[in-house]
Design an enzyme around this catalytic site. Structure first.
Site, PDB file in Angstrom:
ATOM      1  N   CYS A 304       0.807  -1.229   0.000  1.00  0.00           N
ATOM      2  CA  CYS A 304       0.000   0.000   0.000  1.00  0.00           C
ATOM      3  C   CYS A 304       0.840   1.280   0.000  1.00  0.00           C
ATOM      4  O   CYS A 304       0.630   2.171  -0.831  1.00  0.00           O
ATOM      5  CB  CYS A 304      -0.980  -0.021   1.167  1.00  0.00           C
ATOM      6  SG  CYS A 304      -0.225   0.029   2.819  1.00  0.00           S
ATOM      7  N   HIS A 352      -2.520   1.155   6.815  1.00  0.00           N
ATOM      8  CA  HIS A 352      -2.931   1.072   5.407  1.00  0.00           C
ATOM      9  C   HIS A 352      -3.161   2.477   4.859  1.00  0.00           C
ATOM     10  O   HIS A 352      -3.528   3.398   5.593  1.00  0.00           O
ATOM     11  CB  HIS A 352      -4.205   0.239   5.257  1.00  0.00           C
ATOM     12  CG  HIS A 352      -4.572  -0.042   3.823  1.00  0.00           C
ATOM     13  ND1 HIS A 352      -3.789  -0.836   3.005  1.00  0.00           N
ATOM     14  CD2 HIS A 352      -5.607   0.381   3.057  1.00  0.00           C
ATOM     15  CE1 HIS A 352      -4.336  -0.901   1.805  1.00  0.00           C
ATOM     16  NE2 HIS A 352      -5.432  -0.166   1.804  1.00  0.00           N
ATOM     17  N   HIS A 364      -5.798   1.702  -4.412  1.00  0.00           N
ATOM     18  CA  HIS A 364      -4.900   1.206  -3.369  1.00  0.00           C
ATOM     19  C   HIS A 364      -4.489  -0.230  -3.667  1.00  0.00           C
ATOM     20  O   HIS A 364      -5.094  -0.917  -4.491  1.00  0.00           O
ATOM     21  CB  HIS A 364      -5.556   1.305  -1.987  1.00  0.00           C
ATOM     22  CG  HIS A 364      -6.708   0.369  -1.766  1.00  0.00           C
ATOM     23  ND1 HIS A 364      -6.999  -0.194  -0.531  1.00  0.00           N
ATOM     24  CD2 HIS A 364      -7.656  -0.124  -2.609  1.00  0.00           C
ATOM     25  CE1 HIS A 364      -8.069  -0.956  -0.615  1.00  0.00           C
ATOM     26  NE2 HIS A 364      -8.487  -0.937  -1.857  1.00  0.00           N
TER      27      HIS A 364
END
Length: 392
Positions: A304, A352, A364
């Site tokens: 990420c 994240h 993402h």
């Protein structure tokens, strides 16, 4: 007279059969064992699909947190390795210079010996543990020529510097060893979490997998509805702001010059950010479909924070490697004011991150086993959104 009463064995009657006491005890034990065996599965029942789904999500979340820890440790290890290499190179150069100074002093000692001068003082200097202490305790310096004094000074300086650099290199090597050990631990932690998640999923039947897919579909639909609501709210707010600005401009006439200048400055800032954000988003869109690989920064795969770092680098903005550092770069903005290009961070541990594209959606790298994709920022519910940061 003999009794004609029949012999009656001790014991109990089970299902119409009279059994001896020993047999009764054995049957009782068997019955108890049978009851225990039958009760064992109920003591540890098979988890429901909802429980499996939650457990798998938790494991992937833990794996992402461990991945960010791995990324931070790997970055620290790389920096430490560079420092060690630099120190070792410096030690090598200084050792070479020290040897040159020692050779020059040795030639002076040899020349003194050939001419019958007192050589042992200089020779002993070369073997001394601390040359400066040796000078303090002898009259050698008084018997040296100016050229020899320069050579001795160089020797003492280089020996002290080399000793210091060797100590620094040794300390840095120890730090590097510790960092490498931490890196291996972080890597093992990620792999353990992923293996546990895969194990849980592998035990599901085809029917259970279908039910799990249905649950995930419902979550996506709810997330998409939430994203649409955010888009509508932002559109309404923007329209209201435009109407207010138009009314203010009409009412102020020419006296609103200062206000116009301020608005112009704000527009210029917005325009600059939009231009950079467009470049970051253009890059991110070309990465859609590439696999999530923990610790990866491209170009073939990403995690990420690796994706957001690469996207903004394409726009000329350098972001740190981990989510924990990226969240501190730029300006934090309310969710209601989110703009395309902003970074959206998730979970209390900030493990994240995604790149906002507009209309409540982001690009993402979701998790291991998935691919870079566009998805609602509410994919896990609004409660897991930690913050929004504008990085430039």
């Amino acid at each position: 007279m003999a009794s004609h009463r029949k012999w009656s064995p001790t014991g109990t009657r089970i299902a119409g059969i009279r059994t001896p006491a020993l047999a009764t005890a054995a049957l009782t034990s068997v019955a108890l064992l049978s009851q225990t065996a039958n009760a064992a599965p109920s003591a540890d029942p098979k988890p429901s699909i909802e429980e499996v789904e939650k457990k798998v999500d938790d494991l992937y979340h833990q794996a992402e947190a461990a991945t960010e820890k791995y990324n931070a440790t790997r970055e620290k290890t790389a920096q430490q390795r560079k420092r060690v290499d630099s120190l070792l190179d410096d030690v090598a150069r200084r050792t070479e210079k020290l040897n040159t100074a020692r050779d020059e002093l040795g030639s002076f000692a040899a020349a003194q010996y050939r001419t019958g001068a007192s050589a042992p003082d200089t020779a002993t200097l070369l073997l001394a543990d601390n040359p400066q202490d040796y000078f303090d305790q002898t009259q050698l310096m008084d018997r040296l020529t100016s050229r020899q004094k320069v050579a001795v000074d160089d020797y003492i300086t280089e020996q002290a510097a080399t000793t210091k650099k060797r100590a620094e290199a040794s300390e840095s090597l120890q730090t590097l060893t510790t960092a490498q050990s931490a890196l291996r631990t972080s890597k093992a932690d990620v792999q353990r979490k992923l293996a546990e998640a895969r194990s849980l999923l592998s035990k599901l039947t085809a029917e259970e997998k279908a039910r799990l897919a249905a649950i995930e579909k419902k979550k996506r639909e709810a997330a998409d509805r939430k994203a649409a609501e955010l888009a509508q709210q932002q559109a309404a707010a923007e329209k209201k702001a435009q109407e207010a600005a138009a009314q203010q401009q009409t009412g102020s006439g020419t006296s609103g010059t200062t206000g116009s200048a301020g608005t112009s400055g704000s527009s210029a800032t917005d325009s600059s950010y939009t231009a950079k954000a467009d470049k970051a988003l253009a890059f991110a869109r070309t990465q859609v479909g590439k696999p999530y690989v923990w610790g990866a920064t491209g170009p073939g795969s990403y995690d990420c924070s690796g994706l957001t770092q690469a996207a903004w680098k394409a726009a000329g903005v350098d972001l740190p490697r981990t989510t924990w550092d990226q969240v501190n770069v730029g300006t934090t903005v309310p969710l209601a004011d989110i703009k395309p290009g902003d970074l959206v961070f998730f979970y209390d541990d900030i493990s994240h991150v995604g790149l906002y594209v507009g209309n409540g959606m982001m690009i993402h790298a979701p998790k291991p086993g998935a691919y870079v994709r566009e998805e609602s920022i509410f994919y896990g519910g609004e409660s897991i959104i930690h913050s929004v940061v504008r990085p430039a």
